[in-house]
Design an enzyme around this catalytic site. Structure first.
Site, PDB file in Angstrom:
ATOM      1  N   SER A   1       0.846  -1.190   0.000  1.00  0.00           N
ATOM      2  CA  SER A   1       0.000   0.000   0.000  1.00  0.00           C
ATOM      3  C   SER A   1       0.884   1.244   0.000  1.00  0.00           C
ATOM      4  O   SER A   1       1.980   1.236   0.593  1.00  0.00           O
ATOM      5  CB  SER A   1      -0.874   0.027   1.255  1.00  0.00           C
ATOM      6  OG  SER A   1      -1.505   1.293   1.373  1.00  0.00           O
TER       7      SER A   1
ATOM      8  N   TYR B   1      -2.186  -0.692  10.220  1.00  0.00           N
ATOM      9  CA  TYR B   1      -2.260  -1.139   8.817  1.00  0.00           C
ATOM     10  C   TYR B   1      -1.011  -0.711   8.056  1.00  0.00           C
ATOM     11  O   TYR B   1      -0.384  -1.513   7.345  1.00  0.00           O
ATOM     12  CB  TYR B   1      -3.512  -0.536   8.182  1.00  0.00           C
ATOM     13  CG  TYR B   1      -3.631  -0.738   6.681  1.00  0.00           C
ATOM     14  CD1 TYR B   1      -4.136  -1.930   6.165  1.00  0.00           C
ATOM     15  CD2 TYR B   1      -3.245   0.262   5.797  1.00  0.00           C
ATOM     16  CE1 TYR B   1      -4.241  -2.108   4.801  1.00  0.00           C
ATOM     17  CE2 TYR B   1      -3.355   0.088   4.425  1.00  0.00           C
ATOM     18  CZ  TYR B   1      -3.855  -1.098   3.933  1.00  0.00           C
ATOM     19  OH  TYR B   1      -3.962  -1.274   2.578  1.00  0.00           O
TER      20      TYR B   1
HETATM   21  P1  NDP Z   1     -11.368  -5.834  -0.101  1.00  0.00           P
HETATM   22  O1  NDP Z   1     -11.711  -5.501   1.306  1.00  0.00           O
HETATM   23  O2  NDP Z   1     -12.239  -5.343  -1.195  1.00  0.00           O
HETATM   24  O3  NDP Z   1     -11.246  -7.429  -0.250  1.00  0.00           O
HETATM   25  C1  NDP Z   1     -10.521  -8.146   0.698  1.00  0.00           C
HETATM   26  C2  NDP Z   1     -10.426  -9.586   0.264  1.00  0.00           C
HETATM   27  O4  NDP Z   1      -9.574 -10.277   1.181  1.00  0.00           O
HETATM   28  C3  NDP Z   1     -11.741 -10.326   0.268  1.00  0.00           C
HETATM   29  O5  NDP Z   1     -11.714 -11.235  -0.821  1.00  0.00           O
HETATM   30  C4  NDP Z   1     -11.725 -11.077   1.589  1.00  0.00           C
HETATM   31  O6  NDP Z   1     -12.481 -12.273   1.563  1.00  0.00           O
HETATM   32  C5  NDP Z   1     -10.258 -11.413   1.690  1.00  0.00           C
HETATM   33  N1  NDP Z   1      -9.752 -11.653   3.033  1.00  0.00           N
HETATM   34  C6  NDP Z   1      -9.747 -10.834   4.111  1.00  0.00           C
HETATM   35  N2  NDP Z   1      -9.157 -11.425   5.154  1.00  0.00           N
HETATM   36  C7  NDP Z   1      -8.765 -12.655   4.734  1.00  0.00           C
HETATM   37  C8  NDP Z   1      -8.113 -13.750   5.352  1.00  0.00           C
HETATM   38  N3  NDP Z   1      -7.736 -13.696   6.641  1.00  0.00           N
HETATM   39  N4  NDP Z   1      -7.894 -14.871   4.632  1.00  0.00           N
HETATM   40  C9  NDP Z   1      -8.278 -14.944   3.332  1.00  0.00           C
HETATM   41  N5  NDP Z   1      -8.900 -13.942   2.691  1.00  0.00           N
HETATM   42  C10 NDP Z   1      -9.140 -12.819   3.391  1.00  0.00           C
HETATM   43  O7  NDP Z   1      -9.856  -5.370  -0.291  1.00  0.00           O
HETATM   44  P2  NDP Z   1      -9.123  -4.576  -1.488  1.00  0.00           P
HETATM   45  O8  NDP Z   1      -9.383  -5.252  -2.771  1.00  0.00           O
HETATM   46  O9  NDP Z   1      -9.376  -3.131  -1.337  1.00  0.00           O
HETATM   47  O10 NDP Z   1      -7.600  -4.801  -1.058  1.00  0.00           O
HETATM   48  C11 NDP Z   1      -6.780  -5.802  -1.586  1.00  0.00           C
HETATM   49  C12 NDP Z   1      -5.358  -5.519  -1.141  1.00  0.00           C
HETATM   50  O11 NDP Z   1      -4.974  -4.228  -1.611  1.00  0.00           O
HETATM   51  C13 NDP Z   1      -5.171  -5.484   0.380  1.00  0.00           C
HETATM   52  O12 NDP Z   1      -3.945  -6.083   0.716  1.00  0.00           O
HETATM   53  C14 NDP Z   1      -5.152  -4.004   0.692  1.00  0.00           C
HETATM   54  O13 NDP Z   1      -4.430  -3.721   1.869  1.00  0.00           O
HETATM   55  C15 NDP Z   1      -4.466  -3.454  -0.549  1.00  0.00           C
HETATM   56  N6  NDP Z   1      -4.720  -2.043  -0.781  1.00  0.00           N
HETATM   57  C16 NDP Z   1      -5.986  -1.588  -1.033  1.00  0.00           C
HETATM   58  C17 NDP Z   1      -6.214  -0.238  -1.229  1.00  0.00           C
HETATM   59  C18 NDP Z   1      -7.566   0.334  -1.480  1.00  0.00           C
HETATM   60  O14 NDP Z   1      -7.688   1.571  -1.520  1.00  0.00           O
HETATM   61  N7  NDP Z   1      -8.612  -0.469  -1.665  1.00  0.00           N
HETATM   62  C19 NDP Z   1      -5.101   0.722  -1.181  1.00  0.00           C
HETATM   63  C20 NDP Z   1      -3.824   0.138  -0.939  1.00  0.00           C
HETATM   64  C21 NDP Z   1      -3.652  -1.198  -0.749  1.00  0.00           C
HETATM   65  P3  NDP Z   1     -14.113 -12.290   1.919  1.00  0.00           P
HETATM   66  O15 NDP Z   1     -14.787 -11.581   0.791  1.00  0.00           O
HETATM   67  O16 NDP Z   1     -14.460 -13.726   1.967  1.00  0.00           O
HETATM   68  O17 NDP Z   1     -14.250 -11.580   3.222  1.00  0.00           O
END
Ligand code: NDP
Length: 248
Positions: free
Chosen positions: A143, A157
């Site tokens: 991130s 985070y």
């Molecule tokens: P979302 O919250 O949209 O999606 C998160 C996903 O991770 C879901 O598929 C969820 O599954 C899954 N998940 C959460 N915890 C676990 C776990 N313990 N084991 C397995 N799966 C898990 O996230 P984003 O798409 O926004 O983010 C994706 C990545 O990008 C992350 O690492 C985030 O930190 C990073 N990021 C995002 C930004 C943003 O602005 N969105 C900015 C910078 C970085 P389920 O649906 O089943 O709960």
């Protein structure tokens, strides 16, 4: 031959967009999720309808035995793994240090850091030339918060993503001679549900005018970066980071 990729957290957001793009590019895709089975199955169905290969894989990446079982199931059904996208991550509501509990800090670190380590470990065991593997590529989704921005708003985070970057750099050095490339992507503000689950629906629209490009990013724009880093076009790139944050 079809390449096999495992994407953690692929039921929605950046992971989902990456799953759909990589499937279009010919990868067989392991779609990991934590709890939203219907959303993960929808991603798999969409890939199958378009003639691709995919399977849903429920596992909490913070749990070692679940990660081990997930890699075994992927290999059994889709074949040896060629690529890993460490993407699943969690974010809790912004708060100052005085409100942070050990429980919250540990929860963030166990998913965002331990989960990434465990998935890297299982991937390396299978990809490394010394184990008879074919090499491979890993992309760790970090991130912009690891580097700048306003990490004090969610310091746990941001710290977890700093650890992800250190993992990326160190692991890239460790496994470069084993045919494995490891790179990182640092997204900025992307339109996904993460901000709502972190108690801040609408965050991207609230902060977008502070960004040089004056807009938030789409998950598909991050997926393109991940796909490039995994591809042979990036064959001499390892231990690198791509900022995908609209100029921030
Ligand atoms: P979302 O919250 O949209 O999606 C998160 C996903 O991770 C879901 O598929 C969820 O599954 C899954 N998940 C959460 N915890 C676990 C776990 N313990 N084991 C397995 N799966 C898990 O996230 P984003 O798409 O926004 O983010 C994706 C990545 O990008 C992350 O690492 C985030 O930190 C990073 N990021 C995002 C930004 C943003 O602005 N969105 C900015 C910078 C970085 P389920 O649906 O089943 O709960």
């Amino acid at each position: 031959m079809t390449k096999v990729v495992l994407i953690t957290g692929a039921s929605r957001g950046i992971g989902r967009a990456t799953a759909l793009l990589l499937a279009q590019q010919g990868y067989a895709v392991g779609v990991n999720y934590l709890q939203d089975q219907a959303a993960a199955e929808q991603v798999v169905s969409q890939i199958l309808e378009q003639g691709g290969k995919a399977m849903a894989l429920q596992a909490n990446i913070a749990e070692e035995d679940e990660v081990v079982a997930m890699f075994a199931a992927l290999e059994q059904t889709l074949g040896p793994i060629d690529a890993l996208v460490n993407n699943a991550g969690i974010l809790f509501q912004q708060t100052g240090i005085e409100q942070l509990s050990a429980e919250r800090i540990n929860k963030v670190l166990s998913t965002n850091v331990t989960g990434y380590f465990l998935c890297c470990r299982e991937a390396v065991k299978r990809m490394a030339w010394r184990h008879g593997g074919q090499g491979g590529a890993i992309v760790n989704v970090s991130s912009a918060a690891a580097r700048l921005g306003a990490p004090w708003e969610y310091i746990d985070y941001a710290a977890s993503k700093g650890a992800v970057d250190t993992l990326t750099t160190g692991l890239a050095l460790e496994v470069a001679a084993q045919g494995i490339r490891v790179n990182g992507v640092r997204p900025g503000c992307i339109y996904t549900e993460m901000h709502a689950s972190g108690g801040e629906p609408g965050r991207v629209d609230r902060v977008k005018t502070l960004l040089p490009m004056q807009r938030g990013g789409q998950p598909e724009e991050i997926a393109e970066v991940i796909a490039w880093l995994l591809s042979d076009a990036a064959s001499y790139v390892t231990g690198s980071f791509i900022e995908a944050a609209g100029g921030r």
